[in-house]
Enzyme design. Structure first.
Site, PDB file in Angstrom:
ATOM      1  N   LYS A   8       0.796  -1.225   0.000  1.00 16.20           N
ATOM      2  CA  LYS A   8       0.000   0.000   0.000  1.00 16.20           C
ATOM      3  C   LYS A   8       0.829   1.275   0.000  1.00 16.20           C
ATOM      4  CE  LYS A   8      -4.195  -1.646   1.575  1.00 16.20           C
ATOM      5  NZ  LYS A   8      -5.244  -0.801   1.984  1.00 16.20           N
ATOM      6  N   LYS A  43      -2.593   3.011   9.074  1.00 17.85           N
ATOM      7  CA  LYS A  43      -2.875   1.873   8.184  1.00 17.85           C
ATOM      8  C   LYS A  43      -1.635   1.012   7.992  1.00 17.85           C
ATOM      9  CE  LYS A  43      -5.918   2.775   4.627  1.00 17.85           C
ATOM     10  NZ  LYS A  43      -6.417   3.511   3.424  1.00 17.85           N
ATOM     11  N   GLY A  74      -8.524  -6.197   3.936  1.00 18.17           N
ATOM     12  CA  GLY A  74      -9.732  -6.501   4.705  1.00 18.17           C
ATOM     13  C   GLY A  74      -9.895  -5.634   5.937  1.00 18.17           C
ATOM     14  N   GLY A  75      -9.306  -4.444   5.890  1.00 19.18           N
ATOM     15  CA  GLY A  75      -9.488  -3.504   6.988  1.00 19.18           C
ATOM     16  C   GLY A  75      -8.674  -3.813   8.246  1.00 19.18           C
ATOM     17  N   LYS A 121      -5.164  11.002   6.612  1.00 22.73           N
ATOM     18  CA  LYS A 121      -6.283  11.777   7.152  1.00 22.73           C
ATOM     19  C   LYS A 121      -7.482  10.843   7.186  1.00 22.73           C
ATOM     20  CE  LYS A 121      -8.744  15.629   7.824  1.00 22.73           C
ATOM     21  NZ  LYS A 121      -8.599  15.966   9.258  1.00 22.73           N
ATOM     22  N   GLU A 170      -6.654   2.514  -3.032  1.00 26.90           N
ATOM     23  CA  GLU A 170      -5.856   1.380  -3.499  1.00 26.90           C
ATOM     24  C   GLU A 170      -6.253   0.989  -4.912  1.00 26.90           C
ATOM     25  OE1 GLU A 170      -6.227  -2.404  -1.532  1.00 26.90           O
ATOM     26  OE2 GLU A 170      -8.385  -2.251  -1.307  1.00 26.90           O
ATOM     27  N   ARG A 199      -6.951  -6.909 -10.775  1.00 24.66           N
ATOM     28  CA  ARG A 199      -7.712  -8.119 -11.125  1.00 24.66           C
ATOM     29  C   ARG A 199      -9.131  -7.732 -11.501  1.00 24.66           C
ATOM     30  NH1 ARG A 199     -11.096  -8.013  -6.777  1.00 24.66           N
ATOM     31  NH2 ARG A 199     -10.169  -7.333  -4.826  1.00 24.66           N
ATOM     32  N   ARG A 224     -25.158  -8.736  -3.712  1.00 21.81           N
ATOM     33  CA  ARG A 224     -24.387  -9.945  -3.387  1.00 21.81           C
ATOM     34  C   ARG A 224     -25.242 -10.799  -2.471  1.00 21.81           C
ATOM     35  NH1 ARG A 224     -18.019  -8.577  -2.448  1.00 21.81           N
ATOM     36  NH2 ARG A 224     -17.829  -6.938  -4.025  1.00 21.81           N
TER      37      ARG A 224
END
Ligand code: ADP
Length: 449
Positions: free
Chosen positions: A117, A159, A165-166, A202, A288, A292, A338
């Site tokens: 990242k 981060k 996935g957080g 931020k 991000e 894919r 979904r």
């Protein structure tokens, strides 16, 4: 090289989706599957099927050696990884290419760059994409963190560079909490990813998640296929996606679209990609890039008429993109729900035997699913069992048709998220398109009382 036999290194609805595109192009398919998936629809429909291991994904769908062996035994000349599993594994992509098998995906070095990242953000910034204000790179000391945080203003977000996935993410409300929350984020990241590198951003209070679909031919030609709004999320998992975004006008779309396609052209990106942004008060902030195909790609297909998997296969085969930017028209509105095998409101997983199945139909209704009556949903994998994608000339028309289609869906024997979608489609905020990434969790919390 012309692809004639394609190995699909995935399972479930996406394996089926890829099989369909391949057959429509006259390409044979090879399914690989775990012992738990011997009766799965993607295995039944493929021209060839090879069992690659036991149920645990680490020994089957993530088993590089078994998949390469399956490709060699079956004479497959290309591999499509779908999403998840090995799709963003640069090393796997390199191994595939080293075996002279066509990798249907981006160049391995681009997968690697975007998978880190800090590196992804640096690259995106250099390519002219707008970033969330934050540290220029990894943060190593508390003093450095305090300085950056004071500069961008609290609240800030710590981060993890290897995050996903957080996980490894902490919101820091003020300076007094910075030290302890940064330590927590680091130890969480170390435990989850074996890497405690963190950076600062931020924290945006009430953003939307808006992502752009891009395609490059690897030689510097790139296009965009507009945006998808995926703001309806629970625990950073998308629940419902729509295109176009209810908050974007044609001018913003064109401006951001031009920015992302120029970035992809400058890096000579190859294949399908998604550039994810947070959007707040009319401004975009890169978070991000996914190198894919995305779960939610069908909403883009619905409003552009472009088959994204077909384009992926064409590009991997060395052909040009079949459409030019000026030929792409955004028409009407599409929404994807979904459908997971889980309780609609507690989200407890509900695998098991599907006793009855009927897919919704009619004009502009698409169901991507490997379900059939008598199928046993295994407990080992992702709980998503179907995607319902509905198109309408207008957003209102699309919502009316989606409500109708949800009424028609029959999936008996297991619990599903259909009742959640039915409830959401009667919420005024959803009907008005007025929701941020916080909306669903707030709504669920209010509903639970
Ligand atoms: P991951 O790879 O762990 O999914 P992302 O960078 O994609 O991490 O972020 C996941 C989610 O976290 C986003 O969709 C958004 O909901 C939230 N998020 C990320 N960055 C920020 C930020 N700067 N401010 C507010 N929310 C954020």
């Amino acid at each position: 090289m012309t692809i004639t036999r394609l190995l699909i290194a995935n399972r479930g609805e996406i394996a089926l989706r890829i099989h369909r595109a391949a057959h429509e192009m006259g390409i044979e398919t090879v399914a690989v599957h775990s012992t738990a998936d011997a009766e799965a629809m993607h295995v039944r429909l493929a021209d060839h099927a090879i069992c690659i291991g036991p149920p645990q994904a680490s020994e089957s769908y993530l088993n590089t050696a078994a998949i390469i062996a399956a490709a060699e035994i079956s004479g497959a000349d290309a591999i499509h990884p779908g999403y998840g599993f090995l799709s963003e594994n640069a090393q796997f992509a390199e191994i595939v290419e080293a075996h002279d098998i066509v990798w249907i995906g981006p160049k391995p070095e681009h997968i690697r760059t975007m998978g880190d990242k800090v590196e992804a953000k640096r690259t995106a910034g250099a390519l002219g994409l707008p970033l969330v204000p934050g540290s220029a790179g990894a943060i190593s000391t508390f003093d450095e963190a305090a300085e950056v945080a004071a500069e961008i203003g609290y609240p800030v977000l710590v981060k993890a560079a290897s995050g996903g996935g957080g996980r490894g993410m902490k919101v820091v409300p003020g300076p007094e909490m910075l030290d302890s929350l940064m330590r927590q984020a680091k130890s969480e990241a170390k435990a989850a990813f074996g890497d405690d590198t963190v950076y600062l951003e931020k924290y945006l209070g009430n953003p939307r998640h808006i992502e752009f679909q891009v395609f490059g031919d690897g030689r510097g030609n790139a296009i965009h296929l507009g945006e998808r709004d995926c703001s309806l999320q629970r625990r950073h998992q998308k629940v419902l996606e729509e295109a176009p975004s209810p908050v974007l006008n044609a001018e913003d779309r064109e401006r951001m679209g031009a920015t992302v396609s120029k970035a992809m052209s400058d890096m000579a990106y190859r294949g399908a990609g998604t550039i994810e942004f947070l959007w707040e008060n009319g401004e975009f902030y890169f978070i991000e890039m996914n190198t894919r195909l995305q779960v939610e790609h069908p909403v883009t297909e619905a409003i552009t008429g472009v088959d994204l998997v077909r384009e992926q296969i064409r590009i991997a085969d060395g052909k040009a993109l079949s459409v030019k930017q000026e030929e792409i028209e955004f028409k009407g509105h599409a929404i994807e729900c979904r459908i997971n095998a889980e309780d609609a409101f507690t989200f407890a997983p509900s695998p098991g035997l599907v006793t009855a199945y009927h897919a919704a139909g009619g004009m502009h209704v698409r169901v991507d699913s490997g379900l059939y009556a008598g199928y046993r949903i295994p407990p080992y994998y992702d709980s998503m069992i179907a995607k319902l994608i509905v198109y309408g000339r207008t957003r209102e028309g699309c919502i009316m048709r989606l409500r109708r289609a949800l009424e028609e869906m029959v999936i008996d024997g297991v619990k599903t998220s259909i009742p959640l979608h039915k409830a959401l489609l009667h919420e005024p905020d959803i009907l008005n398109g007025d929701y941020s990434i916080k909306w669903l969790e707030d709504w669920l919390a209010r509903r639970a009382g």
